[in-house]
Design a protein around this motif. Structure first.
Motif, mmCIF file in Angstrom:
data_model
loop_
_atom_site.group_PDB
_atom_site.id
_atom_site.type_symbol
_atom_site.label_atom_id
_atom_site.label_comp_id
_atom_site.label_asym_id
_atom_site.label_seq_id
_atom_site.Cartn_x
_atom_site.Cartn_y
_atom_site.Cartn_z
ATOM 1 N N GLY A 108 0.835 -1.336 -0.030
ATOM 2 C CA GLY A 108 0.085 0.051 -0.020
ATOM 3 C C GLY A 108 0.909 1.360 -0.094
ATOM 4 N N LEU A 109 1.942 1.175 0.951
ATOM 5 C CA LEU A 109 2.547 2.398 0.599
ATOM 6 C C LEU A 109 3.533 2.555 -0.485
ATOM 7 N N ARG A 110 3.843 1.462 -0.944
ATOM 8 C CA ARG A 110 4.666 1.753 -2.280
ATOM 9 C C ARG A 110 3.690 2.198 -3.522
ATOM 10 N N TRP A 111 2.431 1.943 -3.362
ATOM 11 C CA TRP A 111 1.435 2.288 -4.611
ATOM 12 C C TRP A 111 1.204 3.752 -4.284
ATOM 13 N N TRP A 112 0.958 4.207 -2.948
ATOM 14 C CA TRP A 112 0.774 5.498 -2.683
ATOM 15 C C TRP A 112 1.975 6.452 -3.040
ATOM 16 N N LEU A 113 3.200 5.798 -2.919
ATOM 17 C CA LEU A 113 4.207 6.658 -3.198
ATOM 18 C C LEU A 113 4.503 6.790 -4.923
ATOM 19 N N GLN A 114 3.993 5.843 -5.417
ATOM 20 C CA GLN A 114 4.197 5.853 -7.089
ATOM 21 C C GLN A 114 3.259 6.946 -7.484
ATOM 22 N N ARG A 115 2.078 7.023 -6.879
ATOM 23 C CA ARG A 115 1.071 7.913 -7.466
ATOM 24 C C ARG A 115 1.291 9.156 -6.655
ATOM 25 N N SER A 116 2.135 9.721 -5.718
ATOM 26 C CA SER A 116 2.390 10.849 -4.838
ATOM 27 C C SER A 116 3.711 11.584 -5.305
ATOM 28 N N LEU A 117 4.651 10.772 -5.616
ATOM 29 C CA LEU A 117 6.016 11.526 -5.827
ATOM 30 C C LEU A 117 6.043 11.929 -7.222
ATOM 31 N N VAL A 118 6.719 13.093 -7.289
ATOM 32 C CA VAL A 118 7.261 13.963 -8.657
ATOM 33 C C VAL A 118 8.534 13.954 -8.660
ATOM 34 N N THR A 119 8.987 13.601 -9.889
ATOM 35 C CA THR A 119 10.488 13.733 -10.349
ATOM 36 C C THR A 119 10.312 14.754 -11.288
ATOM 37 N N ASP A 120 11.080 15.812 -11.247
ATOM 38 C CA ASP A 120 11.202 16.774 -12.159
ATOM 39 C C ASP A 120 12.615 17.832 -11.967
ATOM 40 N N ASN A 121 12.770 18.685 -13.021
ATOM 41 C CA ASN A 121 13.874 19.441 -12.750
ATOM 42 C C ASN A 121 13.460 20.901 -12.540
ATOM 43 N N CYS A 122 14.332 21.536 -11.725
ATOM 44 C CA CYS A 122 14.163 22.843 -11.215
ATOM 45 C C CYS A 122 14.146 23.657 -12.476
ATOM 46 N N PRO A 123 12.938 24.552 -12.535
ATOM 47 C CA PRO A 123 12.959 25.574 -13.800
ATOM 48 C C PRO A 123 14.083 26.587 -13.873
ATOM 49 N N VAL A 124 14.753 26.832 -12.775
ATOM 50 C CA VAL A 124 15.714 27.712 -12.739
ATOM 51 C C VAL A 124 17.112 27.276 -13.029
ATOM 52 N N CYS A 125 17.497 26.188 -12.375
ATOM 53 C CA CYS A 125 18.984 25.450 -12.493
ATOM 54 C C CYS A 125 19.120 24.340 -13.034
ATOM 55 N N SER A 126 17.839 23.523 -13.509
ATOM 56 C CA SER A 126 17.749 22.173 -14.036
ATOM 57 C C SER A 126 18.065 21.175 -13.153
ATOM 58 N N TYR A 127 18.393 21.349 -11.827
ATOM 59 C CA TYR A 127 18.592 20.398 -10.785
ATOM 60 C C TYR A 127 17.516 19.269 -10.566
ATOM 61 N N GLU A 128 17.827 18.103 -10.577
ATOM 62 C CA GLU A 128 16.665 16.996 -10.574
ATOM 63 C C GLU A 128 16.146 16.878 -9.241
ATOM 64 N N LEU A 129 14.785 17.050 -8.855
ATOM 65 C CA LEU A 129 14.432 17.053 -7.643
ATOM 66 C C LEU A 129 13.228 15.976 -7.339
ATOM 67 N N THR A 130 13.081 15.636 -6.255
ATOM 68 C CA THR A 130 11.592 14.484 -5.993
ATOM 69 C C THR A 130 11.223 15.104 -4.762
ATOM 70 N N SER A 131 9.493 15.527 -4.922
ATOM 71 C CA SER A 131 8.880 15.898 -3.883
ATOM 72 C C SER A 131 7.540 15.106 -4.061
ATOM 73 N N LEU A 132 6.851 15.463 -3.254
ATOM 74 C CA LEU A 132 5.509 15.053 -3.050
ATOM 75 C C LEU A 132 4.594 15.966 -3.768
ATOM 76 N N LYS A 133 3.284 15.670 -4.444
ATOM 77 C CA LYS A 133 2.426 16.405 -5.169
ATOM 78 C C LYS A 133 1.938 17.230 -4.141
ATOM 79 N N GLN A 134 1.526 18.489 -4.656
ATOM 80 C CA GLN A 134 0.766 19.745 -3.891
ATOM 81 C C GLN A 134 1.674 20.275 -2.856
#
Length: 122
Positions: free
Chosen positions: A55-81
């Motif tokens: 259940g925790l794995r399923w929730w993390l797959q749906r809630s984590l976002v991995t993208d680049n910073c729009p300013v410096c293009s550093y790759e980040l991971t965070s929760l939605k919202q």
């Protein structure tokens, strides 16, 4: 087979035999519901961590976002919202629609600079 080895074999199965005798006595006395309840509780205790893990794995797959910073293009991971600060450039970011956006005050217009080259005159 010597007496000593048979004694060791009996010592290893003795707790299981005792448990079976207790279960048999409880069911003979009409307390089978107690045995069933304990077995259900034991099964739940074995199954709950497995269900929690998946259940925790399923929730993390749906809630984590991995993208680049729009300013410096550093790759980040965070929760939605959520709001966060880029550890590379220090820019305040917010997660919107699966991407990181700069966190700007209301009414601020964010402009992206584009370099324009001029033709050289010779």
């Amino acid at each position: 087979m010597s007496f000593k080895t048979s004694q060791l074999n009996f010592q290893s199965i003795r707790p299981w035999v005792t448990l079976l005798v207790i279960i048999w006595l409880l069911s003979a006395l009409g307390l089978g519901w107690l045995v069933n309840s304990l077995l259900i509780l034991f099964g739940f205790l074995l199954l709950a961590p497995v269900l929690a893990f998946f259940g925790l794995r399923w929730w993390l797959q749906r809630s984590l976002v991995t993208d680049n910073c729009p300013v410096c293009s550093y790759e980040l991971t965070s929760l939605k919202q959520t709001e966060l600060q880029c550890p590379n450039c220090g820019e305040q970011l917010v997660v919107e629609e699966g991407h990181f956006q700069r966190l700007t005050p209301e009414g601020t217009i964010d402009v992206k600079a584009v370099e324009v080259s001029t033709p050289s005159e010779e």
